[in-house]
Design an enzyme around this catalytic site. Structure first.
Site, PDB file in Angstrom:
ATOM      1  N   ASP A  58       1.042  -1.127   0.009  1.00 46.92           N
ATOM      2  CA  ASP A  58      -0.051  -0.016   0.118  1.00 46.92           C
ATOM      3  C   ASP A  58       0.870   1.247  -0.038  1.00 46.92           C
ATOM      4  OD1 ASP A  58      -2.787   1.396   0.309  1.00 46.92           O
ATOM      5  OD2 ASP A  58      -1.654   2.045   1.967  1.00 46.92           O
ATOM      6  N   LYS A  65       1.327   4.176  -2.932  1.00 50.99           N
ATOM      7  CA  LYS A  65       1.367   5.600  -2.724  1.00 50.99           C
ATOM      8  C   LYS A  65       2.598   6.432  -3.430  1.00 50.99           C
ATOM      9  CE  LYS A  65      -1.788   5.080   1.160  1.00 50.99           C
ATOM     10  NZ  LYS A  65      -1.829   4.802   2.397  1.00 50.99           N
TER      11      LYS A  65
HETATM   12  N1  LIG Z   1      -4.807   1.068   4.319  1.00 52.18           N
HETATM   13  C1  LIG Z   1      -4.423   2.389   4.241  1.00 52.18           C
HETATM   14  C2  LIG Z   1      -5.660   3.507   4.146  1.00 52.18           C
HETATM   15  C3  LIG Z   1      -5.369   4.592   3.163  1.00 52.18           C
HETATM   16  O1  LIG Z   1      -4.706   4.583   2.244  1.00 52.18           O
HETATM   17  C4  LIG Z   1      -3.320   3.116   5.295  1.00 52.18           C
HETATM   18  O2  LIG Z   1      -3.404   2.166   6.002  1.00 52.18           O
HETATM   19  O3  LIG Z   1      -2.894   4.041   4.954  1.00 52.18           O
END
Ligand SMILES: N[C@@H](CC=O)C(=O)O
Ligand SMILES: NC(=O)C1=CN([C@@H]2O[C@H](COP(=O)(O)OP(=O)(O)OC[C@H]3O[C@@H](n4cnc5c(N)ncnc54)[C@H](OP(=O)(O)O)[C@@H]3O)[C@@H](O)[C@H]2O)C=CC1
Ligand code: NA
Length: 907
Positions: free
Chosen positions: A769, A773
């Site tokens: 994740d 980003k």
């Molecule tokens: N799962 C993500 C949610 C936001 O993008 C996080 O924990 O940051």
């Protein structure tokens, strides 16, 4: 003879010889457009074929001037009581379609408190068609005309028996039978000749009006009032013109009216609509919309207080309600506005019916006989419009004309050559085509005009033949046909004096992603006309209508993924929708909500307080194509946004297609921007090239302004050096709370329950994740990186559930790492770095001194530091909760509002 006695004795039998044409000649004459009440503007009335859809409308203006004097003379002469005492009503066929309806009409007339009333009535509905059918049958020597005549007889017999009794009934039936016998004799003659002249046809067809007028006057008399029945062939005298129209002979009509009134003086008169006679007493009709015209002529001759046209609609709508379900009934329209609306296809009065009453500023009121509570639309002089409407009503209504083609004649040899336009339109006239609008830029390099699609082939051929030499010599470069076009016209009296109306109109079209092919605005400024692709026409109509009549910004929304974020967003919307509408004029309508299995669709907007129950109880099988189609096109709102609140790559793969179709996209889903680079670049290129918006603020830092901050830096010319931060709310929460004797697995479960994790928590814990980003920010900063360029640890577990169960396996290893860090006065933090200078991105678990800002976080805080040329010594830092339902849904919501403001909502 029976039919002679049933009519006026002054009638002659319709003549078979050609009738004298006595029309007013107005072509090629310059005349002032005097009723504008503005500085004199001159319109040139040229060849009628060149002017418009119904070319006769234009010549009507000229007729007004010549006829003006005659009408004045006539009105002067008429000695019947005139003025405010008279009110004129006109009831169309549907208003008198049954016995109950005729009774209803009688009640309306009786209740009207005017001192004197004249009621113009049409034939019972379908009767005129039945009468013409008799003639066609007789002409075709089809014996069934006899039974068809009997059907007409029976219809009137039954209606009369319902309404009248005793002598009244007998009198009516005697006349009816006499008329029918005469008609049968006449039809027999037509049958034998195998031919009927126009006057024969008009004579036969006009009986429908005679019978309904007789019936209605008898019903009114039942209530004890005196009521005369006028056969308007005794009074109205008209001269047929060459364009299937008639010009009233006001002087002769006034004279005959006096004569008629001296014998039939009454305060209530029921008059036949539609029919009239020629100066030679030959029966004729007033042609299309004839009964409205009869009412208008009577209104003028009596200098009436008001003319009420009773129909089956609530009034004149701001747009065709079949195309724009939120169209509104207009309270008032000026004569000119009504004129323009009807010209552009709105179902208003035919322009010629306005002329006689306009002369004396007599208002025309359009009312619905089936809805007496509706006040209707008043068509009146501009001075009576009032100013209660405010700015938005500078545009009163919108109308469209479909099935057109544009013809563009282009070439450098046209500039400064007198006669080019004449040659072009002369050729068009020769093939009998009707020019609906014309546009020529002042550079004179091209002339573009619209003609009905069915006529364009002949027009193009005529032009090619006419300009063959010019084309081969290169003086003309092309004669191009652009098929499948529609016209959209905005109509409004105040457009002339209100700056910015065109800008608003064009802006609304641009925001709805509609391309304008041609523009025309006459110097009258009562209408602005644009040509658009036919397939865009309804959308364009809705876009401009909603801009002028609904909220400033109406957006249809489709929500995909009503899970934690999507559901919270819908709840926030429920709380805020009314405030947004009232304070900011933004109308957000959720027309669909879909999960992976079921979906909920609504035409007017999903009820936001019960959407969960509705989806569960009434949800239909999810179907993405149907969903998008419903949200985007099956409604009255021109702007559409899809809010994707899933984490699904297959949903993200639709964005390109949606943007291409003019659907805006808002999403917290990171899959599109961190997916394959090529698709990402394609998407962003499309976004930049169109007026369609794609907003994804919540993909990084949830509701924190990360994407917008970065875009602001870049757009203002700053140079990004590095972006470093804690991008995971989940990992931040875990490391902020992974202290003392607590197990790692326990803290992870807490993060999941708090709604910080991804639908699949392995994405958070593996660093995927964060890597997504980093990729999103890197690409935003101009780096061309793939997700695979960022090394992350992959977790070897089958499912998210299995992973959560096996979490405890990681406890020991992470506890060890934490203790080692603590021993040196440091904390563990999972960071992502976009190294713009070296064009790479990394994610890793790093140690930071306890004093470092990254060590100061709490909860699900994210912290992102932008080092840029402007912020080199001290980075620009954004910090705050970076995960969770409320903050993320808030980020999505604010993207939707950003979209609204891009679409014209006040900022
Ligand atoms: N799962 C993500 C949610 C936001 O993008 C996080 O924990 O940051
Ligand atoms: N949680 C957070 O703090 C943040 C989340 N986000 C992002 O928000 C998004 C949503 O997360 P969250 O609400 O927590 O997830 P949820 O699992 O709670 O909800 C996901 C929703 O998507 C639906 N869905 C999944 N696949 C499809 C499909 N193919 N078609 C239609 N609907 C589908 C699911 O419907 P069904 O149940 O019918 O399958 C469900 O309603 C994710 O992309 C996440 O990365 C971004 C920032 C922060
Ligand atoms: Na954000």
């Amino acid at each position: 003879m029976a039919f002679a006695s049933s009519l006026s004795p002054s009638y002659s039998v319709p003549s078979l010889s050609p009738k004298p044409r006595n029309s007013i000649t107005t072509l090629n004459k310059i005349y002032p457009f005097s009723f504008l009440h503005r500085a004199p503007i001159f319109r040139v009335s040229c060849s009628s074929q060149l002017q418009g859809r119904d070319s006769s409308n234009f010549n009507l203006f000229a007729s007004v001037n010549s006829a003006d004097v005659l009408l004045d003379d006539a009105v002067e002469q008429v000695r019947v009581p005139k003025g405010d005492t008279w009110s004129i009503h006109k009831f169309g066929g549907t208003c008198v379609g049954t016995s109950e309806r005729i009774q209803n009409v009688a009640n309306i007339v009786v209740r009207d408190e005017s001192q004197r009333k004249l009621v113009v009535v049409s034939a019972m509905s379908k009767v005129t068609d039945m009468m013409y059918d008799l003639i066609h049958k007789a002409q075709a020597r089809d014996d069934s005309y006899v039974t068809a005549m009997d059907a007409v007889l029976e219809k009137h017999q039954l209606t009369a028996s319902d309404l009248l009794k005793g002598d009244d009934l007998n009198k009516f039936l005697a006349r009816l039978h006499e008329d029918v016998n005469n008609l049968k004799a006449m039809l027999r003659a037509i049958y034998i000749a195998g031919h009927a002249t126009e006057s024969f046809s008009d004579f036969v067809a006009g009986h429908g009006e005679l019978w309904s007028a007789e019936l209605l006057s008898a019903v009114i008399r039942k209530s004890g009032l005196k009521c005369a029945c006028m056969d308007t062939r005794d009074v109205l005298v008209v001269n047929p013109t060459s364009s299937d129209q008639v010009d009233p002979d006001y002087v002769e009509s006034g004279r005959r009216l006096d004569k008629w009134y001296s014998k039939n003086s009454s305060d209530i008169i029921v008059a036949t609509g539609f029919i009239a006679s020629t100066p030679e007493n030959i029966p004729t009709t007033l042609k299309r919309d004839g009964s409205d015209f009869s009412a208008a002529i009577m209104g003028a001759l009596f200098k009436a207080r008001q003319v009420t046209i009773w129909t089956d609609v609530d009034g004149v709508y701001s747009a065709d309600p079949r195309k724009v379900s939120e169209a509104v009934v207009l309270n008032k329209l000026s004569y000119q506005e009504a004129w323009e609306m009807s010209y552009f296809g709105a179902n208003v009065l035919h322009p010629r019916t306005i002329i006689p009453v306009m002369k004396y500023d007599i208002p025309i009121v359009i009312r619905n006989i089936f809805n007496l509570s509706a006040l209707g639309t008043t068509i009146c002089r501009p001075a009576d419009l009032g100013s209660e409407d405010g700015l938005e009503s500078a545009v009163k209504g919108f109308a469209t004309i479909d099935n057109l083609a544009l013809v563009n004649v282009e070439g450098t040899g046209m500039a400064g050559v007198p006669g080019t336009s004449s040659a072009i339109f002369g050729a068009v006239k020769d093939v009998g085509a009707n020019v609906i609008m014309i546009s020529q830029a002042s550079s004179e390099h091209s002339v573009c005009f619209a003609v009905p699609e069915k006529e364009v082939r002949a027009v193009a051929a005529a032009l090619e033949s006419r300009f063959r030499e010019a084309l081969s010599a290169g003086r003309l470069s092309q004669i191009a046909v652009i098929p499948n076009c529609s016209i959209l016209a905005a109509v409004g009296q105040k457009m002339a004096s209100t700056p910015g109306v065109s800008a608003t109109l064009f802006n609304a079209l641009a925001m709805a992603n509609i391309n304008i092919r041609a523009i025309a605005q006459g110097c009258s400024e009562y209408n602005v006309t644009v040509v658009v692709k036919r397939e865009d026409c309804v959308k364009a109509l809705r876009a401009v209508h909603s801009r002028f009549y609904l909220s400033r910004t109406a957006i249809a929304m489709g929500i995909i993924g009503p899970g934690l974020i999507g559901g919270t967003f819908l709840d926030q919307l429920k709380e805020q929708a009314a405030v947004l509408k009232e304070k900011s004029n933004i109308d957000l309508r959720v027309l669909g909500v879909t999960g992976s299995k079921t979906m909920l669709l609504s035409d007017m907007g999903v009820e936001l307080s019960t959407w969960r129950d509705q989806l569960e109880e009434n949800g239909e099988k999810a179907d993405m194509q149907k969903f998008v189609q419903h949200v985007h096109s099956n409604h009255f709102i021109p702007n559409t946004v899809i809010v994707d609140c899933t984490a699904d790559s297959s949903i993200a793969s639709h964005y390109h297609e949606w943007l291409r179709r003019g659907i805006h996209v808002v999403t917290p889903n990171k899959k599109a921007n961190s997916g394959p680079l090529e698709q990402y670049l394609k998407l962003r290129t499309l976004q930049r090239q169109s007026y369609t918006h794609y907003f994804y603020e919540a993909t990084v830092g949830a509701g924190l302004p990360i994407i917008s901050t970065l875009q602001g830096l870049l757009e203002t010319g700053d140079k990004i050096l590095q972006i470093e931060g804690i991008f995971s709310g989940t990992l931040s929460y875990i490391f902020n709370n992974f202290e003392g004797a607590r197990a790692f697995s326990e803290v992870v479960k807490e993060a999941k329950e708090a709604g910080y994790t991804e639908p699949d928590p392995r994405d958070d814990l593996s660093g995927t994740d964060v890597a997504r980003k980093v990729i999103i920010l890197a690409r935003e900063s101009g780096l061309k990186l793939e997700l695979s360029d960022i090394p992350i640890q992959s977790l070897d577990v089958a499912s998210a559930e299995e992973f959560m169960e096996q979490l405890h396996k990681y406890d020991q290893d992470l506890a060890k790492q934490r203790q080692e860090a603590e021993a040196t006065g440091e904390v563990l933090r999972y960071v992502g770095v976009v190294d713009v200078v070296n064009q790479k991105g990394t994610v890793e678990l790093r140690r930071y001194k306890k004093e470092h800002p990254f060590a100061q976080l709490s909860g699900s805080d994210n912290i992102i530091a932008f080092s840029t040329r402007r912020y080199e010594k001290q980075p620009l830092i954004v910090r705050g909760p970076g995960a969770g339902a409320e903050v993320t849904a808030g980020g999505v919501f604010s993207d939707v509002l950003r979209l609204a403001s891009y679409l014209g909502a006040p900022s």
